[in-house]
Design an enzyme around this catalytic site. Structure first.
Site, PDB file in Angstrom:
ATOM      1  N   SER A 111       0.834  -1.197   0.000  1.00  0.00           N
ATOM      2  CA  SER A 111       0.000   0.000   0.000  1.00  0.00           C
ATOM      3  C   SER A 111       0.876   1.258   0.000  1.00  0.00           C
ATOM      4  O   SER A 111       1.723   1.401  -0.881  1.00  0.00           O
ATOM      5  CB  SER A 111      -0.955  -0.034   1.202  1.00  0.00           C
ATOM      6  OG  SER A 111      -1.989   0.898   1.048  1.00  0.00           O
TER       7      SER A 111
ATOM      8  N   ASP B 227      -5.967  -3.240  -2.588  1.00  0.00           N
ATOM      9  CA  ASP B 227      -4.893  -2.918  -1.649  1.00  0.00           C
ATOM     10  C   ASP B 227      -4.206  -4.163  -1.076  1.00  0.00           C
ATOM     11  O   ASP B 227      -4.870  -5.094  -0.613  1.00  0.00           O
ATOM     12  CB  ASP B 227      -5.490  -2.098  -0.503  1.00  0.00           C
ATOM     13  CG  ASP B 227      -4.458  -1.332   0.294  1.00  0.00           C
ATOM     14  OD1 ASP B 227      -3.533  -1.968   0.830  1.00  0.00           O
ATOM     15  OD2 ASP B 227      -4.585  -0.101   0.388  1.00  0.00           O
TER      16      ASP B 227
END
Length: 307
Positions: free
Chosen positions: A38, A185
């Protein structure tokens, strides 16, 4: 001395990494292999491409974080401005702006695809929710019928930072599948992949972990008043749940824990004061870590016989 590095996810709180990176560089360490999930993938990619802490500070302090949301006229319409894209695209915002920024920043260092870097230099984590698998870029590209020489690093970063429902999932059309894969993500499956550079034998250099949390965290209460507040609480829980768990004693011994205060991963309207706070906390965490770090003692305790 060379060091491997693993950067945790955590949205805009990743600004804190800059202060920590600065201290590690000042101590004389050189980056060998770097991984991130991320927000951590942003810093991993830039460091692997040759950016220094000073250059990262200039980039991140000059960045308009609200621009990353890619607002359009629809988002400003009360009530339906968020509901319509959520229903149509399974996410409110598009995550294209970050990919554009990353493309520009990487090209400034003559980097575009993974083969522009030394083999093994960079690893980025994303989540394939279509098949339920973690993706480690570039290692897993072959499974999707794609060569690392054909795959932009900026696209991997976009995938890794696509917060579910907040951003639209990345629809990845590959040569091996008629239907697209939906990628979100990396924090969904591995927010802190401290294991990624571990070897069976005694390591030739240490792995330093960078986490956006204290060792113990008490999460704030998220009032739930409807579907959108529920989604918001889900986003924050997903990204912070890993922070609220203890890492094992092995992982803890090689990790710096950076306090982030009240700042949440999706505070895209972050103030200058909060940016400065995160930067200073990163510096403090790295300084405290370096005072206690002893590679020889670490190897003797954890790595002489087993990983």
């Amino acid at each position: 001395m060379q060091v491997d590095a693993v950067f945790e996810g955590g949205g805009v709180r990743g600004i804190a990494f800059i202060g920590a990176i600065e201290q590690i560089e000042a101590a004389g360490y050189k980056w060998r292999h770097i991984a991130g999930t991320s927000a951590g993938s942003i810093f991993a990619a830039l460091l692997a491409s040759g950016y220094t802490s000073n250059e990262l500070k200039e980039l991140m302090y000059g960045l308009d974080y609200m621009s990353l949301l890619g607002h359009n006229w629809l988002h400003h319409v009360p009530l339906v401005g968020q509901a319509i894209p959520m229903l149509l695209y399974s996410g409110i915002y598009r995550n294209t702006v970050l990919e554009q920024y990353m493309t520009t920043w990487l090209l400034q260092k003559n980097i575009h695809t993974f083969t522009d870097l030394p083999q093994g230099k960079l690893k980025i984590i994303a989540s394939d929710v279509s098949s339920g698998n973690i993706i480690v870029f570039p290692d897993d590209l072959a499974k999707y019928g794609i060569s690392p020489s054909d795959f932009p690093i900026a696209t991997a970063v976009r995938m890794s930072t696509t917060i579910p429902f907040f951003f639209r999932p990345y629809r990845w059309q590959t040569p091996t599948n008629i239907k697209p894969y939906y990628i979100v993500d990396g924090a969904l499956l591995s927010n802190f992949p401290i294991w990624i550079f571990d070897v069976e034998d005694t390591p030739v250099c240490p792995t330093f972990g960078f986490r956006l949390s204290e060792k113990k965290i008490f999460a704030p209460h998220h009032p739930i008043e409807g579907p959108f507040s529920l989604f918001s609480a889900m986003f924050k829980t997903m990204l912070q749940a890993h922070d609220q768990r203890h890492v094992d004693i092995h992982g803890e011994s090689r990790t710096m824990f950076i306090r982030t205060g009240h700042i949440t991963p999706t505070d895209f309207d972050i103030s200058e004061e909060d940016r400065a706070y995160l930067y200073e906390e990163g510096k403090i965490a790295a300084q405290q870590f370096l005072k206690r770090w002893d590679f020889e003692a670490y190897k003797k305790r954890f790595r002489l016989n087993t990983v």
